[in-house]
Design a protein around this motif. Structure first.
Motif, PDB file in Angstrom:
ATOM      1  N   MET A   1       0.811  -1.204   0.000  1.00  0.00           N
ATOM      2  CA  MET A   1       0.000   0.000   0.000  1.00  0.00           C
ATOM      3  C   MET A   1       0.851   1.262   0.000  1.00  0.00           C
ATOM      4  N   ALA A   2       1.782   1.368   0.906  1.00  0.00           N
ATOM      5  CA  ALA A   2       2.539   2.610   1.087  1.00  0.00           C
ATOM      6  C   ALA A   2       3.557   2.844  -0.023  1.00  0.00           C
ATOM      7  N   ASN A   3       3.868   1.833  -0.784  1.00  0.00           N
ATOM      8  CA  ASN A   3       4.883   1.980  -1.823  1.00  0.00           C
ATOM      9  C   ASN A   3       4.440   2.889  -2.958  1.00  0.00           C
ATOM     10  N   ASN A   4       3.144   3.086  -3.111  1.00  0.00           N
ATOM     11  CA  ASN A   4       2.672   3.909  -4.214  1.00  0.00           C
ATOM     12  C   ASN A   4       2.496   5.374  -3.838  1.00  0.00           C
ATOM     13  N   ILE A   5       3.003   5.796  -2.693  1.00  0.00           N
ATOM     14  CA  ILE A   5       2.915   7.195  -2.260  1.00  0.00           C
ATOM     15  C   ILE A   5       4.118   7.927  -2.838  1.00  0.00           C
ATOM     16  N   THR A   6       3.914   8.583  -3.967  1.00  0.00           N
ATOM     17  CA  THR A   6       5.017   9.291  -4.603  1.00  0.00           C
ATOM     18  C   THR A   6       4.875  10.797  -4.375  1.00  0.00           C
ATOM     19  N   PRO A   7       5.992  11.465  -4.155  1.00  0.00           N
ATOM     20  CA  PRO A   7       5.947  12.916  -3.950  1.00  0.00           C
ATOM     21  C   PRO A   7       5.337  13.653  -5.137  1.00  0.00           C
ATOM     22  N   GLU A   8       5.560  13.154  -6.348  1.00  0.00           N
ATOM     23  CA  GLU A   8       5.015  13.804  -7.546  1.00  0.00           C
ATOM     24  C   GLU A   8       3.493  13.855  -7.528  1.00  0.00           C
ATOM     25  N   VAL A   9       2.871  12.890  -6.863  1.00  0.00           N
ATOM     26  CA  VAL A   9       1.412  12.864  -6.748  1.00  0.00           C
ATOM     27  C   VAL A   9       0.967  13.551  -5.457  1.00  0.00           C
ATOM     28  N   LEU A  10       1.687  13.304  -4.373  1.00  0.00           N
ATOM     29  CA  LEU A  10       1.297  13.833  -3.066  1.00  0.00           C
ATOM     30  C   LEU A  10       1.350  15.359  -3.005  1.00  0.00           C
ATOM     31  N   ILE A  11       2.387  15.951  -3.545  1.00  0.00           N
ATOM     32  CA  ILE A  11       2.555  17.411  -3.442  1.00  0.00           C
ATOM     33  C   ILE A  11       1.371  18.164  -4.057  1.00  0.00           C
ATOM     34  N   PRO A  12       0.935  17.854  -5.300  1.00  0.00           N
ATOM     35  CA  PRO A  12      -0.226  18.570  -5.838  1.00  0.00           C
ATOM     36  C   PRO A  12      -1.511  18.324  -5.043  1.00  0.00           C
ATOM     37  N   LEU A  13      -1.657  17.134  -4.476  1.00  0.00           N
ATOM     38  CA  LEU A  13      -2.844  16.854  -3.668  1.00  0.00           C
ATOM     39  C   LEU A  13      -2.864  17.726  -2.421  1.00  0.00           C
ATOM     40  N   VAL A  14      -1.722  17.913  -1.794  1.00  0.00           N
ATOM     41  CA  VAL A  14      -1.638  18.785  -0.620  1.00  0.00           C
ATOM     42  C   VAL A  14      -1.849  20.239  -1.047  1.00  0.00           C
ATOM     43  N   GLU A  15      -1.264  20.624  -2.172  1.00  0.00           N
ATOM     44  CA  GLU A  15      -1.404  22.005  -2.651  1.00  0.00           C
ATOM     45  C   GLU A  15      -2.870  22.372  -2.861  1.00  0.00           C
ATOM     46  N   GLN A  16      -3.667  21.443  -3.347  1.00  0.00           N
ATOM     47  CA  GLN A  16      -5.089  21.688  -3.608  1.00  0.00           C
ATOM     48  C   GLN A  16      -5.894  21.856  -2.319  1.00  0.00           C
ATOM     49  N   ARG A  17      -5.308  21.488  -1.199  1.00  0.00           N
ATOM     50  CA  ARG A  17      -6.014  21.555   0.086  1.00  0.00           C
ATOM     51  C   ARG A  17      -5.257  22.507   1.020  1.00  0.00           C
ATOM     52  N   ALA A  18      -5.543  23.779   0.874  1.00  0.00           N
ATOM     53  CA  ALA A  18      -4.820  24.819   1.615  1.00  0.00           C
ATOM     54  C   ALA A  18      -4.941  24.651   3.130  1.00  0.00           C
ATOM     55  N   VAL A  19      -5.980  23.988   3.582  1.00  0.00           N
ATOM     56  CA  VAL A  19      -6.152  23.775   5.013  1.00  0.00           C
ATOM     57  C   VAL A  19      -4.970  23.011   5.611  1.00  0.00           C
ATOM     58  N   LEU A  20      -4.235  22.284   4.787  1.00  0.00           N
ATOM     59  CA  LEU A  20      -3.101  21.494   5.259  1.00  0.00           C
ATOM     60  C   LEU A  20      -1.799  22.280   5.332  1.00  0.00           C
ATOM     61  N   TRP A  21      -1.721  23.422   4.646  1.00  0.00           N
ATOM     62  CA  TRP A  21      -0.427  24.108   4.591  1.00  0.00           C
ATOM     63  C   TRP A  21      -0.471  25.618   4.762  1.00  0.00           C
ATOM     64  N   ASP A  22      -1.606  26.266   4.520  1.00  0.00           N
ATOM     65  CA  ASP A  22      -1.657  27.736   4.561  1.00  0.00           C
ATOM     66  C   ASP A  22      -2.033  28.235   5.956  1.00  0.00           C
ATOM     67  N   LYS A  23      -1.026  28.606   6.710  1.00  0.00           N
ATOM     68  CA  LYS A  23      -1.230  29.028   8.092  1.00  0.00           C
ATOM     69  C   LYS A  23      -1.938  30.368   8.215  1.00  0.00           C
ATOM     70  N   THR A  24      -2.078  31.101   7.118  1.00  0.00           N
ATOM     71  CA  THR A  24      -2.748  32.402   7.168  1.00  0.00           C
ATOM     72  C   THR A  24      -4.271  32.265   7.159  1.00  0.00           C
ATOM     73  N   LEU A  25      -4.765  31.098   6.818  1.00  0.00           N
ATOM     74  CA  LEU A  25      -6.209  30.876   6.774  1.00  0.00           C
ATOM     75  C   LEU A  25      -6.749  30.527   8.157  1.00  0.00           C
ATOM     76  N   ASP A  26      -7.956  31.006   8.448  1.00  0.00           N
ATOM     77  CA  ASP A  26      -8.590  30.670   9.722  1.00  0.00           C
ATOM     78  C   ASP A  26      -8.893  29.172   9.799  1.00  0.00           C
ATOM     79  N   ILE A  27      -9.212  28.564   8.665  1.00  0.00           N
ATOM     80  CA  ILE A  27      -9.556  27.143   8.662  1.00  0.00           C
ATOM     81  C   ILE A  27      -8.352  26.246   8.925  1.00  0.00           C
TER      82      ILE A  27
END
Length: 107
Positions: A1-27
């Motif tokens: 399962m974990a072997n298919n976690i590639t940074p090339e896929v993970l990074i855009p998925l995180v980017e699309q979800r600002a709640v995970l990285w944008d500390k300036t947002l209230d959410i």
């Protein structure tokens, strides 16, 4: 399962979800929204994520969030090293930029 976690896929998925990285947002402080965002990402990597047992779901989600943490931390270290080299006057061309620097430009 974990072997298919590639940074090339993970990074855009995180980017699309600002709640995970944008500390300036209230959410950003909303743990429920963060959990939902990580769940969405888990479902991308493991389509049967919701059908897994609770322990397997937790382990898989931990693997993904840990992978993201390692990517982010390595990126931040590389930025810190670049700044240090510029400040000290060292030749910045002697080291290569972080491999995912362009993908992480949103951070």
């Amino acid at each position: 399962m974990a072997n298919n976690i590639t940074p090339e896929v993970l990074i855009p998925l995180v980017e699309q979800r600002a709640v995970l990285w944008d500390k300036t947002l209230d959410i950003y402080k909303d743990k429920g929204l963060k959990l939902a965002a990580w769940r969405e990402i888990c479902c991308v990597f493991e389509p049967n994520f919701d059908k897994l047992e609770e322990k397997e779901r937790k382990d898989f989600a931990t693997q993904i969030s840990t992978k993201w943490t390692h990517i982010r931390d390595a990126f931040m270290r590389s930025l810190k090293n670049e700044k240090e080299k510029k400040r000290s006057g060292a030749d910045a061309k002697t080291t290569r930029p972080y491999v995912y620097k362009n993908q992480l430009s949103f951070y």
